[in-house]
Design a protein around this motif. Structure first.
Motif, PDB file in Angstrom:
ATOM      1  N   UNK A  10      52.201  -0.169   2.531  1.00 31.90           N
ATOM      2  CA  UNK A  10      51.448   0.441   1.430  1.00 31.90           C
ATOM      3  C   UNK A  10      51.835  -0.204   0.109  1.00 31.90           C
ATOM      4  N   UNK A  11      50.946  -0.033  -0.873  1.00 31.61           N
ATOM      5  CA  UNK A  11      51.221  -0.432  -2.261  1.00 31.61           C
ATOM      6  C   UNK A  11      50.905   0.775  -3.144  1.00 31.61           C
ATOM      7  N   UNK A  12      51.904   1.333  -3.833  1.00 34.56           N
ATOM      8  CA  UNK A  12      51.664   2.482  -4.714  1.00 34.56           C
ATOM      9  C   UNK A  12      51.405   2.010  -6.148  1.00 34.56           C
ATOM     10  N   UNK A  13      51.031   2.926  -7.008  1.00 34.07           N
ATOM     11  CA  UNK A  13      51.057   2.608  -8.438  1.00 34.07           C
ATOM     12  C   UNK A  13      52.525   2.486  -8.856  1.00 34.07           C
ATOM     13  N   UNK A  14      52.783   1.653  -9.859  1.00 35.33           N
ATOM     14  CA  UNK A  14      54.157   1.400 -10.305  1.00 35.33           C
ATOM     15  C   UNK A  14      54.460   2.174 -11.591  1.00 35.33           C
ATOM     16  N   UNK A  15      55.724   2.212 -11.915  1.00 36.72           N
ATOM     17  CA  UNK A  15      56.185   2.784 -13.191  1.00 36.72           C
ATOM     18  C   UNK A  15      55.669   4.219 -13.398  1.00 36.72           C
ATOM     19  N   UNK A  16      55.799   5.058 -12.388  1.00 32.62           N
ATOM     20  CA  UNK A  16      55.280   6.427 -12.483  1.00 32.62           C
ATOM     21  C   UNK A  16      56.126   7.313 -13.396  1.00 32.62           C
ATOM     22  N   UNK A  17      57.297   6.857 -13.758  1.00 36.58           N
ATOM     23  CA  UNK A  17      58.121   7.609 -14.714  1.00 36.58           C
ATOM     24  C   UNK A  17      57.859   7.136 -16.137  1.00 36.58           C
ATOM     25  N   UNK A  18      57.760   5.816 -16.331  1.00 39.49           N
ATOM     26  CA  UNK A  18      57.631   5.262 -17.681  1.00 39.49           C
ATOM     27  C   UNK A  18      56.205   5.279 -18.214  1.00 39.49           C
ATOM     28  N   UNK A  19      55.199   5.244 -17.346  1.00 40.19           N
ATOM     29  CA  UNK A  19      53.803   5.130 -17.779  1.00 40.19           C
ATOM     30  C   UNK A  19      53.008   6.334 -17.280  1.00 40.19           C
ATOM     31  N   UNK A  20      52.631   7.191 -18.204  1.00 36.67           N
ATOM     32  CA  UNK A  20      51.765   8.327 -17.927  1.00 36.67           C
ATOM     33  C   UNK A  20      52.179   9.074 -16.664  1.00 36.67           C
ATOM     34  N   UNK A  21      53.394   9.567 -16.601  1.00 31.83           N
ATOM     35  CA  UNK A  21      53.860  10.263 -15.397  1.00 31.83           C
ATOM     36  C   UNK A  21      52.968  11.472 -15.095  1.00 31.83           C
ATOM     37  N   UNK A  22      52.737  11.746 -13.846  1.00 30.21           N
ATOM     38  CA  UNK A  22      53.309  11.100 -12.652  1.00 30.21           C
ATOM     39  C   UNK A  22      52.431  10.000 -12.066  1.00 30.21           C
TER      40      UNK A  22
ATOM     41  N   UNK B 133      47.699   3.555   1.234  1.00 28.18           N
ATOM     42  CA  UNK B 133      47.619   3.324  -0.216  1.00 28.18           C
ATOM     43  C   UNK B 133      47.578   1.822  -0.479  1.00 28.18           C
ATOM     44  N   UNK B 134      46.573   1.388  -1.212  1.00 26.52           N
ATOM     45  CA  UNK B 134      46.479  -0.020  -1.628  1.00 26.52           C
ATOM     46  C   UNK B 134      45.985  -0.023  -3.076  1.00 26.52           C
ATOM     47  N   UNK B 135      46.906   0.342  -3.974  1.00 24.49           N
ATOM     48  CA  UNK B 135      46.563   0.570  -5.379  1.00 24.49           C
ATOM     49  C   UNK B 135      46.938  -0.693  -6.145  1.00 24.49           C
TER      50      UNK B 135
END
Length: 302
Positions: free
Chosen positions: A205-217, A241-243
């Motif tokens: 899978x590929x998730x969205x990155x930086x879920x804490x630093x950029x517009x969490x969650x 997931x292929x984000x």
């Protein structure tokens, strides 16, 4: 006189006989010279030679092409799963090759960048595979004060590392792993269903990155570049997931529903998202991406 008449007759007879048997030379050389001096005299010969040369070249080229095609078919037909060496934390594949002039089949790749996996038979083998893959995944950031508390980040965005994760045909149970920057995931079967990820939550899978630093969650999908997955089947419980954004194709993949009767838990059945493809995650921005020659049994979430 009689003697003179006799002499004259003999001379005449000789002359007559001589003219009747005489044939002038054919004079071929002068004729040939006149033929070749004509403006169009050489054209037919040159054209004929050109045609012969062209036929010879095409015949040779066709013969070489057929030999290459036959060799490729033979190589494909004689590559079996036992030709591959089982991996243990990135062990290099070996190949016994009697003819040192031929390129080995399968090729000999550097163990630091190309990783060959076989279906795990024990819990330890499964852990070895996950440990090897984890070295290619994106780094994880954690913050106990901000949900979701941990996230994959984009620190490897400009890494010089390159990795290929190659899976020999078979069933892979319980493997969940993130496909990181500059990573290719590839099933080595003749068709997508030859390599199956099952009994897992996410599979590759590929998730969205930086879920804490950029517009969490939610994080960000605009930075998930340079990765690819192809030629396998996934039956992950949470779907796939292929984000991603640019340069991250998903090709020849079957996102499949789990086999009926694989669970008797009603709640789990209701939460089952297997067979669904997720190309977005809430408000995480994404841009572009390619999905080609694939099958999605369930829904596709953009």
């Amino acid at each position: 006189s009689a003697s003179c008449m006799t002499a004259n007759i003999k001379k005449d007879d000789v002359a007559t006989h001589h003219h009747s048997s005489y044939k002038p030379p054919l004079r071929l050389l002068p004729r040939a010279k006149r033929f070749f001096r004509r403006p169009m005299g050489l054209a037919p010969i040159i054209l004929l030679l050109a045609v012969i040369a062209t036929v010879l070249v095409l015949t040779q080229s066709l013969s070489l092409d057929l030999n290459e095609q036959q060799r490729a078919v033979l190589n494909r037909g004689h590559t079996h799963q036992e030709d591959y060496t089982k991996i243990e934390s990135g062990t290099e594949m070996t190949q016994n090759n009697d003819n040192n002039n031929d390129e080995p089949n399968p090729p000999e790749w550097p163990k630091s960048t190309v990783h060959i996996f076989s279906p795990p038979q024990t819990a330890q083998e499964k852990q070895d595979i996950l440990s090897a893959i984890s070295k290619t995944s994106d780094n994880i950031s954690k913050d106990p004060n901000i949900a979701p508390y941990e996230t994959y980040n984009s620190e490897r965005h400009f890494t010089s590392e390159r990795h290929a994760l190659l899976f020999t045909p078979g069933v892979y149970e319980g493997l969940d792993f993130e496909v990181g920057y500059y990573v290719q995931v590839l099933g080595l079967g003749g068709k997508a269903s030859d390599v199956v990820f099952t009994e897992c939550d996410k599979g590759p899978f590929v998730p969205s990155l930086e879920r804490i630093a950029v517009r969490p969650p939610w994080g960000l999908g605009l930075d998930t570049f340079w990765r690819v997955a192809e030629n396998f089947k996934t039956e992950a419980k949470e779907g796939m997931d292929w984000i991603v954004s640019q340069a991250a194709p998903l090709r020849r993949v079957h996102v499949a529903k789990r086999t009926e009767g694989s669970t008797t838990d009603e709640k789990e059945e209701e939460e089952d998202k297997s067979g669904s493809l997720f190309l977005g995650f809430g408000d995480a921005y994404v841009s572009g991406g390619v999905f080609a020659n694939g099958i999605v049994d369930g829904t596709t979430d953009f």
